[in-house]
Design a protein around this motif. Sequence first.
Motif, PDB file in Angstrom:
ATOM      1  N   VAL A  41       0.819  -1.214   0.000  1.00  0.00           N
ATOM      2  CA  VAL A  41       0.000   0.000   0.000  1.00  0.00           C
ATOM      3  C   VAL A  41       0.855   1.267   0.000  1.00  0.00           C
ATOM      4  CG1 VAL A  41      -2.055  -1.037   1.044  1.00  0.00           C
ATOM      5  CG2 VAL A  41      -0.282  -0.069   2.527  1.00  0.00           C
ATOM      6  N   PHE A  42       2.167   1.104  -0.134  1.00  0.00           N
ATOM      7  CA  PHE A  42       3.041   2.282  -0.179  1.00  0.00           C
ATOM      8  C   PHE A  42       2.740   3.099  -1.432  1.00  0.00           C
ATOM      9  CE2 PHE A  42       7.026   4.421  -1.398  1.00  0.00           C
ATOM     10  CZ  PHE A  42       7.308   5.106  -0.230  1.00  0.00           C
ATOM     11  N   ASP A  43       2.609   4.394  -1.265  1.00  0.00           N
ATOM     12  CA  ASP A  43       2.392   5.280  -2.405  1.00  0.00           C
ATOM     13  C   ASP A  43       3.668   6.082  -2.659  1.00  0.00           C
ATOM     14  OD1 ASP A  43       1.720   7.437  -4.035  1.00  0.00           O
ATOM     15  OD2 ASP A  43      -0.308   7.604  -3.264  1.00  0.00           O
ATOM     16  N   ARG A  44       4.007   6.971  -1.705  1.00  0.00           N
ATOM     17  CA  ARG A  44       5.258   7.713  -1.863  1.00  0.00           C
ATOM     18  C   ARG A  44       5.598   8.456  -0.569  1.00  0.00           C
ATOM     19  NH1 ARG A  44       1.255  10.881  -4.308  1.00  0.00           N
ATOM     20  NH2 ARG A  44       1.320  13.101  -3.782  1.00  0.00           N
ATOM     21  N   SER A  45       6.839   8.895  -0.481  1.00  0.00           N
ATOM     22  CA  SER A  45       7.246   9.758   0.614  1.00  0.00           C
ATOM     23  C   SER A  45       6.851  11.184   0.273  1.00  0.00           C
ATOM     24  CB  SER A  45       8.759   9.690   0.810  1.00  0.00           C
ATOM     25  OG  SER A  45       9.115   8.410   1.241  1.00  0.00           O
ATOM     26  N   LYS A  46       6.346  11.885   1.271  1.00  0.00           N
ATOM     27  CA  LYS A  46       6.083  13.310   1.136  1.00  0.00           C
ATOM     28  C   LYS A  46       6.919  14.007   2.212  1.00  0.00           C
ATOM     29  CE  LYS A  46       1.787  14.732   0.764  1.00  0.00           C
ATOM     30  NZ  LYS A  46       0.289  14.879   0.922  1.00  0.00           N
ATOM     31  N   ASN A  47       7.014  15.309   2.139  1.00  0.00           N
ATOM     32  CA  ASN A  47       7.677  16.019   3.220  1.00  0.00           C
ATOM     33  C   ASN A  47       6.962  15.712   4.528  1.00  0.00           C
ATOM     34  OD1 ASN A  47       8.173  18.076   0.727  1.00  0.00           O
ATOM     35  ND2 ASN A  47       9.855  18.141   2.202  1.00  0.00           N
ATOM     36  N   ALA A  73       4.948  22.291   7.226  1.00  0.00           N
ATOM     37  CA  ALA A  73       3.761  21.608   7.740  1.00  0.00           C
ATOM     38  C   ALA A  73       2.986  20.962   6.607  1.00  0.00           C
ATOM     39  CB  ALA A  73       2.862  22.606   8.471  1.00  0.00           C
ATOM     40  N   GLN A  74       2.355  19.869   6.917  1.00  0.00           N
ATOM     41  CA  GLN A  74       1.319  19.297   6.059  1.00  0.00           C
ATOM     42  C   GLN A  74      -0.009  19.675   6.714  1.00  0.00           C
ATOM     43  OE1 GLN A  74       1.561  17.944   3.142  1.00  0.00           O
ATOM     44  NE2 GLN A  74       3.617  17.022   2.973  1.00  0.00           N
ATOM     45  N   ARG A 108       6.798  27.956   0.346  1.00  0.00           N
ATOM     46  CA  ARG A 108       6.568  26.964  -0.708  1.00  0.00           C
ATOM     47  C   ARG A 108       5.225  26.295  -0.390  1.00  0.00           C
ATOM     48  NH1 ARG A 108      10.432  22.005  -0.476  1.00  0.00           N
ATOM     49  NH2 ARG A 108       9.061  20.425  -1.394  1.00  0.00           N
ATOM     50  N   ILE A 109       4.355  26.226  -1.368  1.00  0.00           N
ATOM     51  CA  ILE A 109       3.002  25.709  -1.144  1.00  0.00           C
ATOM     52  C   ILE A 109       2.680  24.683  -2.227  1.00  0.00           C
ATOM     53  CG2 ILE A 109       0.546  26.309  -0.950  1.00  0.00           C
ATOM     54  CD1 ILE A 109       1.334  29.097  -0.061  1.00  0.00           C
ATOM     55  N   GLU A 110       2.350  23.452  -1.804  1.00  0.00           N
ATOM     56  CA  GLU A 110       2.004  22.375  -2.748  1.00  0.00           C
ATOM     57  C   GLU A 110       0.816  21.608  -2.195  1.00  0.00           C
ATOM     58  OE1 GLU A 110       5.455  19.887  -2.988  1.00  0.00           O
ATOM     59  OE2 GLU A 110       6.753  21.544  -3.612  1.00  0.00           O
ATOM     60  N   SER A 154      -3.527  16.888   1.709  1.00  0.00           N
ATOM     61  CA  SER A 154      -3.029  18.016   2.505  1.00  0.00           C
ATOM     62  C   SER A 154      -2.308  19.024   1.630  1.00  0.00           C
ATOM     63  CB  SER A 154      -2.072  17.508   3.599  1.00  0.00           C
ATOM     64  OG  SER A 154      -0.971  16.854   3.007  1.00  0.00           O
ATOM     65  N   THR A 155      -2.032  20.166   2.233  1.00  0.00           N
ATOM     66  CA  THR A 155      -1.228  21.189   1.578  1.00  0.00           C
ATOM     67  C   THR A 155       0.082  21.330   2.333  1.00  0.00           C
ATOM     68  OG1 THR A 155      -3.069  22.416   0.642  1.00  0.00           O
ATOM     69  CG2 THR A 155      -1.071  23.676   1.093  1.00  0.00           C
ATOM     70  N   LEU A 156       1.176  21.225   1.603  1.00  0.00           N
ATOM     71  CA  LEU A 156       2.502  21.420   2.180  1.00  0.00           C
ATOM     72  C   LEU A 156       2.812  22.903   2.224  1.00  0.00           C
ATOM     73  CD1 LEU A 156       5.386  20.309   3.004  1.00  0.00           C
ATOM     74  CD2 LEU A 156       5.951  20.502   0.566  1.00  0.00           C
ATOM     75  N   LEU A 157       3.191  23.385   3.400  1.00  0.00           N
ATOM     76  CA  LEU A 157       3.713  24.741   3.546  1.00  0.00           C
ATOM     77  C   LEU A 157       5.141  24.603   4.054  1.00  0.00           C
ATOM     78  CD1 LEU A 157       0.775  26.498   5.504  1.00  0.00           C
ATOM     79  CD2 LEU A 157       1.107  26.389   3.021  1.00  0.00           C
TER      80      LEU A 157
END
Lengths: 206, 206
Positions: A152-158, B5-6, B35-37, B42-45
């Motif tokens: 079920v791994f999708d990806r690493s995010k921050n 943050a997410q 930086r905003i994604e 979620s939204t990464l800040l």
Amino acid sequence: MFSGAQVSLYPMSGDFVGIILDAVKALDPYRDRLRIETDDISTLLVGPPDLLFAAMRDLFVTAARTGKHCVLSAAVSRGCPGEPDDAICGINPSAGRTESLADRISAALAAVEATADTGQPTAAQFSLYVMGTGTHMEEIYGCIDFLKRSGVFDRSKNFCTRLGGDAGAVFATIREAFYRFGDAEGHVTLDITISANSPTKPETKR
Amino acid sequence: MFSGAQVSLYPMSGDFVGIILDAVKALDPYRDRLRIETDDISTLLVGPPDLLFAAMRDLFVTAARTGKHCVLSAAVSRGCPGEPDDAICGINPSAGRTESLADRISAALAAVEATADTGQPTAAQFSLYVMGTGTHMEEIYGCIDFLKRSGVFDRSKNFCTRLGGDAGAVFATIREAFYRFGDAEGHVTLDITISANSPTKPETKR
């Protein structure tokens, strides 16, 4: 070992109260084995990891089956200093820790493999925090290896790891990450977010 | 120091998409400095703590002013090993750490005191995790002392601390807890939940 979670369920619907009240009934089979306390922000569940994750899964899947966009968010913790030890949280203190990291990865993969599907697709992300141990990064890398092979791994995010798949396998994978890695008696926490029925994009695994 | 943050925003309304899209406009003044994604979870800040918390506050207050029950949930992190250092996150690495714990508590209290009200009442809870330092518990107890004197402290719950009050003071208090305590370069994370307009009970401070 004191283990538990502060759990919140967010149905993005004008009928959020009704959806929550219906979903909470899914906790009934666990009420004699978990301590459950609710306020306006979250519901506290206290008990061993297998019951905690089964209860969260059933709560979430019941809400998600309405078809509304629903999110479950939880702070899950074990071994927190300052929390009272409680017989209800009995977990074998040496469970798995006499095993090597490689053997624990295999056991975690087998446990996920053995999990029944719920039929509910989900997208999820979580952060695992292993506090104050010398083996901190080694245990985290072992856990990441398990996650990548979990199916079920999708990806690493921050700041977090993203999963996708059936709610059964997703909750089982997070449960295994939570209790198979880090010191058996150490302080380990999770910040988890599980989403279903988002209109933003299909919740298929990438 | 990499900090970010997410962030997820949950409006409990059938019009959640419209409320989110309107609220996201509150991030526009920050787009050149953060930086905003965004994805479906979620939204990464990414950026320094003062901007992170100001952006989260503005996002949340904009949504809450619809009067709908809204929750902001975020995993906030600084100093995470494995994250790339980024010039956008510049924070004075020794900020506050040449000061004693007592002086940092005073500075944190002064910063909260100086914060403007938003007019939006909130209930909040958060967990602070200070990873892998010898002063782990001393820093956490110093932080708890600050929280109890912050003016928005409500009570300790299992696994988290509950706050209540104006969104301005609540976000400022969590920001101060996040960056004044723990090693200046250490890995510190927060799991935060901020709620407004819950039908369950008045969001007044207890």
